[in-house]
Scaffold this motif. Structure first.
Motif, PDB file in Angstrom:
ATOM      1  N   PRO A 190     -14.887 -30.078 -38.268  1.00 34.50           N
ATOM      2  CA  PRO A 190     -15.523 -29.683 -37.013  1.00 34.50           C
ATOM      3  C   PRO A 190     -16.587 -30.687 -36.589  1.00 34.50           C
ATOM      4  O   PRO A 190     -17.142 -31.415 -37.407  1.00 34.50           O
ATOM      5  CB  PRO A 190     -16.136 -28.320 -37.344  1.00 34.50           C
ATOM      6  CG  PRO A 190     -16.349 -28.349 -38.819  1.00 34.50           C
ATOM      7  CD  PRO A 190     -15.225 -29.171 -39.376  1.00 34.50           C
ATOM      8  N   GLY A 191     -16.870 -30.675 -35.299  1.00 36.30           N
ATOM      9  CA  GLY A 191     -17.907 -31.572 -34.795  1.00 36.30           C
ATOM     10  C   GLY A 191     -17.872 -31.674 -33.290  1.00 36.30           C
ATOM     11  O   GLY A 191     -17.219 -30.884 -32.599  1.00 36.30           O
ATOM     12  N   GLY A 192     -18.606 -32.678 -32.777  1.00 41.77           N
ATOM     13  CA  GLY A 192     -18.794 -32.829 -31.356  1.00 41.77           C
ATOM     14  C   GLY A 192     -17.812 -33.768 -30.696  1.00 41.77           C
ATOM     15  O   GLY A 192     -16.849 -34.244 -31.307  1.00 41.77           O
ATOM     16  N   TYR A 239     -20.914 -27.947 -32.750  1.00 37.23           N
ATOM     17  CA  TYR A 239     -19.687 -27.170 -32.804  1.00 37.23           C
ATOM     18  C   TYR A 239     -19.183 -27.050 -34.242  1.00 37.23           C
ATOM     19  O   TYR A 239     -19.119 -28.043 -34.976  1.00 37.23           O
ATOM     20  CB  TYR A 239     -18.598 -27.816 -31.948  1.00 37.23           C
ATOM     21  CG  TYR A 239     -18.846 -27.703 -30.462  1.00 37.23           C
ATOM     22  CD1 TYR A 239     -19.129 -26.478 -29.869  1.00 37.23           C
ATOM     23  CD2 TYR A 239     -18.773 -28.829 -29.640  1.00 37.23           C
ATOM     24  CE1 TYR A 239     -19.353 -26.377 -28.502  1.00 37.23           C
ATOM     25  CE2 TYR A 239     -18.995 -28.731 -28.274  1.00 37.23           C
ATOM     26  CZ  TYR A 239     -19.282 -27.508 -27.707  1.00 37.23           C
ATOM     27  OH  TYR A 239     -19.501 -27.406 -26.354  1.00 37.23           O
ATOM     28  N   ASP A 240     -18.819 -25.823 -34.621  1.00 35.76           N
ATOM     29  CA  ASP A 240     -18.278 -25.576 -35.960  1.00 35.76           C
ATOM     30  C   ASP A 240     -16.782 -25.264 -35.916  1.00 35.76           C
ATOM     31  O   ASP A 240     -16.216 -24.741 -36.876  1.00 35.76           O
ATOM     32  CB  ASP A 240     -19.033 -24.437 -36.652  1.00 35.76           C
ATOM     33  CG  ASP A 240     -19.021 -23.143 -35.838  1.00 35.76           C
ATOM     34  OD1 ASP A 240     -18.383 -23.098 -34.764  1.00 35.76           O
ATOM     35  OD2 ASP A 240     -19.651 -22.163 -36.283  1.00 35.76           O
ATOM     36  N   VAL A 241     -16.142 -25.597 -34.793  1.00 33.13           N
ATOM     37  CA  VAL A 241     -14.699 -25.406 -34.634  1.00 33.13           C
ATOM     38  C   VAL A 241     -13.995 -26.680 -35.086  1.00 33.13           C
ATOM     39  O   VAL A 241     -14.299 -27.770 -34.603  1.00 33.13           O
ATOM     40  CB  VAL A 241     -14.348 -25.098 -33.167  1.00 33.13           C
ATOM     41  CG1 VAL A 241     -12.843 -24.876 -33.006  1.00 33.13           C
ATOM     42  CG2 VAL A 241     -15.133 -23.889 -32.677  1.00 33.13           C
ATOM     43  N   ALA A 242     -13.054 -26.540 -36.021  1.00 36.01           N
ATOM     44  CA  ALA A 242     -12.362 -27.707 -36.557  1.00 36.01           C
ATOM     45  C   ALA A 242     -11.563 -28.411 -35.474  1.00 36.01           C
ATOM     46  O   ALA A 242     -11.104 -27.802 -34.501  1.00 36.01           O
ATOM     47  CB  ALA A 242     -11.434 -27.289 -37.697  1.00 36.01           C
ATOM     48  N   THR A 243     -11.403 -29.724 -35.624  1.00 39.89           N
ATOM     49  CA  THR A 243     -10.574 -30.493 -34.711  1.00 39.89           C
ATOM     50  C   THR A 243      -9.111 -30.320 -35.094  1.00 39.89           C
ATOM     51  O   THR A 243      -8.779 -29.746 -36.136  1.00 39.89           O
ATOM     52  CB  THR A 243     -10.932 -31.985 -34.769  1.00 39.89           C
ATOM     53  OG1 THR A 243     -10.505 -32.516 -36.035  1.00 39.89           O
ATOM     54  CG2 THR A 243     -12.427 -32.184 -34.607  1.00 39.89           C
TER      55      THR A 243
END
Length: 245
Positions: free
Chosen positions: A31-33, A22-26
């Motif tokens: 970003p990550g899993g 995943y390249d969507v920021a937290t």
């Protein structure tokens, strides 16, 4: 128990998935899993492209392992792990027991109220919608698991290994109804192939080549499923023949 030549199972009874992390920021970071744990299976990552980090937490402590193309890292059951995408991170996931980690052997580090029982956990982790809506649901699930993960890391700093006891106990209760299916996958995959190796060694000792005449070749020209939302990213899954009981 069947030997070689009796099913399309990968060497060692492993499972393989390609993971586009995943390249969507937290809400509070890169970003990550989704942080999670496997209870019966080891897992390995081979980095195909990009950079990043895998965070791991178990009773031995917390570590961060840098990732770049060509890196390989693996961990055993009881290791909470989470991928951080530093840019274009794509991983080949190598999973024990014919891919059981993507077929049930995974519990997310949700806050305790969502781990109270199996029904509460399933409500919190179920994904709905399609397309962008489903991606939004997957990211919301990830961010919820990050809340529980942050708490586990904080409590580990103060309490040490016992900080993980409650999470492990809750995870075991959640997965227990699935164990018959897990056992079937193990018996038809890794266990069968291990037994087949023993049979081959016995045959070699007496010069018996009969088992070699049953050799087969397996092939998958493309993933059997692409774009599924997994815990750490979008999955291209290679189904290798072992399914539910």
């Amino acid at each position: 128990m069947g030997g070689f030549g009796s099913g399309a199972v990968l060497p060692g009874g492993i499972g393989v998935s390609k993971v586009t992390v995943y390249d969507v920021a937290t809400q509070a970071g890169p970003p990550g899993g989704t942080p999670h744990v496997h209870l019966a299976c080891a897992e390995g990552y081979y980095v195909l492209a990009g950079t990043g980090t895998v965070e791991t937490l178990n009773t031995k402590g917390y570590t961060e392992t840098p990732l770049q193309a060509g890196t390989m890292v693996w961990f055993e059951p009881g290791t909470i792990h989470r991928l951080i995408n530093g840019g274009g991170l794509v991983i080949l996931a190598l999973m024990a027991n014919s891919g059981l980690p993507e077929a049930g052997d995974a519990v997310l580090t949700l806050p305790p109220r969502h781990l109270a029982d199996r029904e509460a956990y399933q409500r919190a982790t179920a994904l709905s919608g399609v397309g962008d809506a489903r991606t939004t649901a997957a990211i919301a699930r990830r961010d919820l698991a990050l809340q529980g993960y942050a708490d586990l890391r904080e409590r580990y700093e103060s309490d040490g290994p016992t900080a993980l006891d409650g999470f492990f106990a809750a995870a075991i209760r959640i997965v227990q109804p699935q164990l018959a299916d897990w056992r079937h996958r193990w018996e038809q995959g890794a266990r069968r192939l291990a037994d087949a190796t023993g049979t081959a060694l016995d045959a070699l000792e007496i010069g018996d080549a009969a088992y070699l005449e049953r050799a087969e070749v397996g092939r998958l020209n493309a993933p059997t499923e692409s774009g599924r939302h997994g815990m750490c990213g979008w999955l291209d899954i290679y189904e290798t023949g072992v399914t539910r009981a």
